[in-house]
Design a protein around this motif. Structure first.
Motif, PDB file in Angstrom:
ATOM      1  N   ILE A 296      -6.596  68.044  20.000  1.00  0.00           N
ATOM      2  CA  ILE A 296      -8.030  67.821  20.195  1.00  0.00           C
ATOM      3  C   ILE A 296      -8.724  69.179  20.150  1.00  0.00           C
ATOM      4  CG2 ILE A 296      -9.797  67.016  21.798  1.00  0.00           C
ATOM      5  CD1 ILE A 296      -8.190  64.746  20.697  1.00  0.00           C
ATOM      6  N   PRO A 297      -9.757  69.338  19.327  1.00  0.00           N
ATOM      7  CA  PRO A 297     -10.401  70.650  19.214  1.00  0.00           C
ATOM      8  C   PRO A 297     -11.028  71.102  20.526  1.00  0.00           C
ATOM      9  CG  PRO A 297     -11.699  68.963  18.106  1.00  0.00           C
ATOM     10  CD  PRO A 297     -10.394  68.333  18.459  1.00  0.00           C
ATOM     11  N   ALA A 298     -11.017  72.400  20.753  1.00  0.00           N
ATOM     12  CA  ALA A 298     -11.707  72.944  21.916  1.00  0.00           C
ATOM     13  C   ALA A 298     -13.202  72.730  21.721  1.00  0.00           C
ATOM     14  CB  ALA A 298     -11.394  74.430  22.052  1.00  0.00           C
ATOM     15  N   GLY A 299     -13.924  72.583  22.814  1.00  0.00           N
ATOM     16  CA  GLY A 299     -15.349  72.329  22.700  1.00  0.00           C
ATOM     17  C   GLY A 299     -15.622  70.881  22.389  1.00  0.00           C
ATOM     18  N   CYS A 300     -16.619  70.622  21.540  1.00  0.00           N
ATOM     19  CA  CYS A 300     -16.975  69.250  21.175  1.00  0.00           C
ATOM     20  C   CYS A 300     -15.827  68.598  20.410  1.00  0.00           C
ATOM     21  CB  CYS A 300     -18.244  69.247  20.320  1.00  0.00           C
ATOM     22  SG  CYS A 300     -18.704  67.598  19.735  1.00  0.00           S
ATOM     23  N   VAL A 301     -15.438  67.404  20.814  1.00  0.00           N
ATOM     24  CA  VAL A 301     -14.303  66.727  20.176  1.00  0.00           C
ATOM     25  C   VAL A 301     -14.610  66.323  18.741  1.00  0.00           C
ATOM     26  CG1 VAL A 301     -13.298  65.879  22.327  1.00  0.00           C
ATOM     27  CG2 VAL A 301     -15.041  64.498  21.154  1.00  0.00           C
ATOM     28  N   TYR A 302     -15.888  66.288  18.386  1.00  0.00           N
ATOM     29  CA  TYR A 302     -16.285  65.843  17.050  1.00  0.00           C
ATOM     30  C   TYR A 302     -16.606  67.005  16.112  1.00  0.00           C
ATOM     31  CZ  TYR A 302     -18.711  62.979  13.522  1.00  0.00           C
ATOM     32  OH  TYR A 302     -19.088  62.353  12.351  1.00  0.00           O
ATOM     33  N   PRO A 307     -21.604  67.261  10.738  1.00  0.00           N
ATOM     34  CA  PRO A 307     -22.411  67.929   9.714  1.00  0.00           C
ATOM     35  C   PRO A 307     -23.388  68.956  10.279  1.00  0.00           C
ATOM     36  CG  PRO A 307     -23.263  65.728  10.107  1.00  0.00           C
ATOM     37  CD  PRO A 307     -21.997  65.845  10.903  1.00  0.00           C
ATOM     38  N   ILE A 308     -23.611  68.987  11.588  1.00  0.00           N
ATOM     39  CA  ILE A 308     -24.549  69.958  12.160  1.00  0.00           C
ATOM     40  C   ILE A 308     -23.852  70.898  13.141  1.00  0.00           C
ATOM     41  CG2 ILE A 308     -26.561  68.478  11.816  1.00  0.00           C
ATOM     42  CD1 ILE A 308     -26.423  67.749  14.809  1.00  0.00           C
ATOM     43  N   VAL A 309     -22.545  71.099  12.957  1.00  0.00           N
ATOM     44  CA  VAL A 309     -21.787  71.939  13.883  1.00  0.00           C
ATOM     45  C   VAL A 309     -22.314  73.377  13.891  1.00  0.00           C
ATOM     46  CG1 VAL A 309     -20.034  72.494  12.134  1.00  0.00           C
ATOM     47  CG2 VAL A 309     -19.450  72.623  14.579  1.00  0.00           C
ATOM     48  N   ARG A 310     -22.341  73.980  15.083  1.00  0.00           N
ATOM     49  CA  ARG A 310     -22.808  75.357  15.264  1.00  0.00           C
ATOM     50  C   ARG A 310     -21.927  76.043  16.297  1.00  0.00           C
ATOM     51  NH1 ARG A 310     -29.221  73.778  15.734  1.00  0.00           N
ATOM     52  NH2 ARG A 310     -29.335  72.663  13.734  1.00  0.00           N
ATOM     53  N   ASP A 311     -22.204  77.300  16.542  1.00  0.00           N
ATOM     54  CA  ASP A 311     -21.384  78.074  17.481  1.00  0.00           C
ATOM     55  C   ASP A 311     -21.366  77.438  18.867  1.00  0.00           C
ATOM     56  OD1 ASP A 311     -20.781  79.886  15.508  1.00  0.00           O
ATOM     57  OD2 ASP A 311     -22.252  81.384  16.144  1.00  0.00           O
ATOM     58  N   ALA A 312     -22.496  76.847  19.268  1.00  0.00           N
ATOM     59  CA  ALA A 312     -22.572  76.250  20.600  1.00  0.00           C
ATOM     60  C   ALA A 312     -21.573  75.110  20.770  1.00  0.00           C
ATOM     61  CB  ALA A 312     -23.983  75.731  20.861  1.00  0.00           C
ATOM     62  N   CYS A 313     -21.117  74.533  19.657  1.00  0.00           N
ATOM     63  CA  CYS A 313     -20.214  73.387  19.718  1.00  0.00           C
ATOM     64  C   CYS A 313     -18.795  73.771  20.119  1.00  0.00           C
ATOM     65  CB  CYS A 313     -20.215  72.662  18.374  1.00  0.00           C
ATOM     66  SG  CYS A 313     -21.855  72.081  17.880  1.00  0.00           S
ATOM     67  N   HIS A 314     -18.525  75.075  20.250  1.00  0.00           N
ATOM     68  CA  HIS A 314     -17.234  75.519  20.782  1.00  0.00           C
ATOM     69  C   HIS A 314     -17.157  75.297  22.292  1.00  0.00           C
ATOM     70  CE1 HIS A 314     -15.415  77.317  17.169  1.00  0.00           C
ATOM     71  NE2 HIS A 314     -16.668  77.575  16.808  1.00  0.00           N
ATOM     72  N   THR A 315     -18.291  74.952  22.899  1.00  0.00           N
ATOM     73  CA  THR A 315     -18.339  74.592  24.316  1.00  0.00           C
ATOM     74  C   THR A 315     -18.475  73.075  24.426  1.00  0.00           C
ATOM     75  OG1 THR A 315     -19.451  76.665  24.877  1.00  0.00           O
ATOM     76  CG2 THR A 315     -19.587  74.877  26.488  1.00  0.00           C
ATOM     77  N   ARG A 316     -17.653  72.430  25.252  1.00  0.00           N
ATOM     78  CA  ARG A 316     -17.653  70.972  25.375  1.00  0.00           C
ATOM     79  C   ARG A 316     -18.969  70.482  25.969  1.00  0.00           C
ATOM     80  NH1 ARG A 316     -13.529  66.993  26.090  1.00  0.00           N
ATOM     81  NH2 ARG A 316     -12.316  68.382  24.733  1.00  0.00           N
ATOM     82  N   PRO A 317     -19.730  69.653  25.243  1.00  0.00           N
ATOM     83  CA  PRO A 317     -20.967  69.095  25.805  1.00  0.00           C
ATOM     84  C   PRO A 317     -20.650  67.970  26.788  1.00  0.00           C
ATOM     85  CG  PRO A 317     -20.590  68.211  23.617  1.00  0.00           C
ATOM     86  CD  PRO A 317     -19.485  69.206  23.858  1.00  0.00           C
ATOM     87  N   THR A 318     -21.492  67.789  27.772  1.00  0.00           N
ATOM     88  CA  THR A 318     -21.328  66.699  28.729  1.00  0.00           C
ATOM     89  C   THR A 318     -22.331  65.597  28.408  1.00  0.00           C
ATOM     90  OG1 THR A 318     -22.856  67.781  30.259  1.00  0.00           O
ATOM     91  CG2 THR A 318     -20.497  68.232  30.544  1.00  0.00           C
TER      92      THR A 318
END
Length: 339
Positions: A296-302, A307-318
């Motif tokens: 499972i990828p670190a950060g956001c699982v998706y 299609p709109i992935v960015r650096d912030a997505c390396h942190t898991r959103p709640t």
């Protein structure tokens, strides 16, 4: 003699319409190559008189969530965190005796394969009568009358004659009706329907869903519908929980979620439905494949398919509120409906 209606106590949420409150449910799965997290902090309420759909691709954790709730996890899987409160009992910590007392009387499940769920060596009338004898202490004659009444209610033709027939002597649609009859016999407050129409043709699917809808209203049940069929969810469900890689990524009323999704995965699912296309047109799909549970990828699982992935997505959103009654686990939920 009709079985008395059962009423659940309000859950910890304070909403007396909530029959089942799932909070932080987490399931780990032991595999030859190590332990993986199959369900990760899943939370949702199931309300009386409503249908809540668990929606997502195959392998996203929908059925395992159901199995965890009814205590049917494989020996290699175990609940490691969370709670599921039903009638003032936490299903996660409940004893075997407590679970048996709640089975069918408060929580029931309908599986997709009715032929394997029904016992092939007993007549269906005997199987339908059994819950009344075990849980209501009825005599054989009383229980048989209740079984006959149930068969009539779910639309089995010539029920008096077919009480003594065996499961293999019924069509797939009739077997599913029998399974539903067994599930609702003791008027549970929560009914889990796990892909209840998968193996049936379209006409029979519609009949089964109509039956479930009528029974939900008559008996004021909460129905948890597990499916990957977006059209079925749009037609039958009141609220939806979108799952991906064992996580809840979006929740809310079906009409609102489908009209304006607030997570890229939800938008991808909706875009993949062929609407108004013509022969030879290219069908849309979500690129890539769901992640292996071992990686499972670190950060956001998706994020590896987003299609709109960015650096912030390396942190898991709640899961955060994005509108009244709606939650999304996306750093950029406002953009998601415009992807």
């Amino acid at each position: 003699m009709n079985a008395p209606a059962l009423t659940s106590q309000p859950t910890a949420s304070g909403d007396d319409r909530v029959a089942l409150e799932v909070s932080g449910l987490t399931v780990d799965l032991r595999t030859p190559s190590g332990t993986v997290r199959a369900i990760d902090s899943v939370s949702f309420p199931a309300r009386r008189g409503e249908t809540l759909a668990l929606l997502g691709e195959s392998g996203c954790g929908k059925s395992m969530t159901a199995q965890a709730l009814v205590g049917l996890l494989d020996p290699v899987a175990e609940i490691t965190a969370g709670s599921a409160r039903l009638s003032e009992v936490d299903l996660v910590t409940a004893s075997g005796k407590q679970r048996r007392a709640l089975a069918a009387t408060e929580l029931a499940i309908v599986f997709q394969d009715a032929l394997t769920a029904l016992n092939p060596v007993y007549p269906v009338g005997k199987q339908l009568a059994e819950p009344f004898r075990i849980h209501r202490g009825m005599s054989a004659k009383q229980a048989e009358r209740e079984a006959l009444s149930l068969m009539t209610r779910v639309g089995i033709p010539e029920p008096q004659t077919r009480m003594r027939a065996y499961p293999h002597q019924f069509s797939g649609g009739m077997r599913q009706r029998l399974l539903i009859a067994m599930a609702v016999a003791l008027r549970p407050s929560v009914l889990i329907a796990d892909e209840p129409t998968t193996a049936l043709d379209v006409t029979v699917q519609a009949q089964i869903m109509s039956l479930l809808r009528d029974l939900r209203t008559e008996r004021d049940m909460a129905v948890i519908l597990i499916t990957h069929d977006l059209a079925l969810v749009a037609e039958e469900a009141d609220r939806v929980v979108i799952m991906y890689a064992g996580n809840v990524v979006e929740t809310g009323p079906v009409a609102e979620v489908f009209a304006r999704p607030r997570h890229p995965y939800t938008k991808g699912l909706l875009d993949s439905v062929p609407v108004g296309t013509h022969r030879g047109a290219t069908l849309k799909s979500i690129g890539g494949t769901p992640p292996d549970l071992h990686s499972i990828p670190a950060g956001c699982v998706y994020r590896e398919r987003c299609p709109i992935v960015r650096d912030a997505c390396h942190t898991r959103p709640t899961l955060e509120p994005v509108a009244p009654g709606r939650l999304s686990a996306c750093h950029f939920s406002e953009e998601s409906s415009h992807v």
